[in-house]
Design a protein around this motif. Sequence first.
Motif, PDB file in Angstrom:
ATOM      1  N   ALA A  95       9.538  -0.370  -6.023  1.00  0.00           N
ATOM      2  CA  ALA A  95       8.854  -1.051  -4.919  1.00  0.00           C
ATOM      3  C   ALA A  95       9.843  -1.907  -4.121  1.00  0.00           C
ATOM      4  CB  ALA A  95       7.725  -1.923  -5.468  1.00  0.00           C
TER       5      ALA A  95
ATOM      6  N   LEU B  56       2.437   3.822  -1.724  1.00  0.00           N
ATOM      7  CA  LEU B  56       2.388   3.163  -3.029  1.00  0.00           C
ATOM      8  C   LEU B  56       1.971   4.148  -4.118  1.00  0.00           C
ATOM      9  CD1 LEU B  56       0.867  -0.338  -2.149  1.00  0.00           C
ATOM     10  CD2 LEU B  56       3.252   0.258  -2.538  1.00  0.00           C
ATOM     11  N   LEU B  74       1.489  -1.887  -8.199  1.00  0.00           N
ATOM     12  CA  LEU B  74       2.182  -1.887  -6.901  1.00  0.00           C
ATOM     13  C   LEU B  74       1.374  -2.632  -5.845  1.00  0.00           C
ATOM     14  CD1 LEU B  74       3.580   1.711  -7.139  1.00  0.00           C
ATOM     15  CD2 LEU B  74       4.938  -0.373  -6.911  1.00  0.00           C
TER      16      LEU B  74
END
Lengths: 187, 191
Positions: A95, B56, B74
């Motif tokens: 991420a 995501l 996430l």
Amino acid sequence: MIYVQMLLSFLQIGLFSFGGGYAALPLIDSQIVKLHGWLTMTEFTDVLTISQMTPGPIAINAATFVGMRIAGAAGALAATLGCILPSTVVAIVLAKIYYKYREMSVMKGVMNGLRPAVVAMIASAGLSIMIQALWADGVVSFAADKMDFIAAAIFIASLIVLRIFKPNQIIVMAAAGVIGGAAYLLL
Amino acid sequence: METQKLNKLKLFLTLFFSTLKISAFTFGGGYVIVPLLQKKFVEGLGWIDEEEMLDLVAIAQSTPGPLAINASLLIGYRMAGIAGALVTVLGTVLPPFVIMSVVSVFYIAFRDNVIVSAVLKGMQAAVAAVILDVVITMAHNVIKDKRIFPVLIMIAAFAAAAVFDINVVFIIIICGVLGALFMRPGKGEEK
């Protein structure tokens, strides 16, 4: 000691199972049934059956189940922690990379390629769940004795309600459970 | 300062209870959580747009471990950094953990209970409908841009996953590479 062993075993299961719950099955089998003998083959099959009947990922369910039966609540905690630790770390790192480089043209290209693929994979998962729900033996057929008509009716009714009224999905699922459950028991 | 703290607390509480509730209803594998998260965070709260949500999910799939955990994590990370990620992981793990702990004690009675299995059979059909509902919306968004490449990828990836049963890792790698090669912005294909 048993706690550390469990943590390490499920750490490996969490680390090497890419691509959804079923990818974890062979790993659980080799670690839990074959290597440590924490579950018999029958118990392993039972865990799978129960995993289908309870919410949550199979790996988490298996971790909790094995931990609980072998070493109580602390065991369940150690096993579950092991199971989620690798993905937590990897997901946060990925991420970070994504949010750092998402404006780059290559990254945009990669994501443009992945988005339609993600939709397709969700569709594929939905299709297998639908087949499993509507045809008990997993073979698509419209013969009267092969198809589960209660499930088909619930499926169509739920889809219509979802498309038109856009309600909370959890309410639709709970209602389907109550109505469908009653229909299966009474009809 | 006080209101900021309060808003932060509210954010964490919303993240925790949303994922807790959603996780309690993700019967039948990791993908089931995607439509539920989409509905809550994209349509309901409007915190994340659909494109980012798909990104995501793609990242969640590229991560080892349970998809449901990764996807919730996430979203938590996106909204509130590492603390947010920990909050959503906790919210997602708690329902299966508690339920499975209880079930493990008397699992044979649970497994063989007719009422439990009848209710679950009814629910399974609705779960399929929930996924299809979201897939229709998402696929429509891919198609309505009227670009041929994304539609081709969608069809090919569906065939690969549903018909040929190809491991998702390969599908992700191939589609990512194709995207990097042919779908970069300014390549004529993309905006």
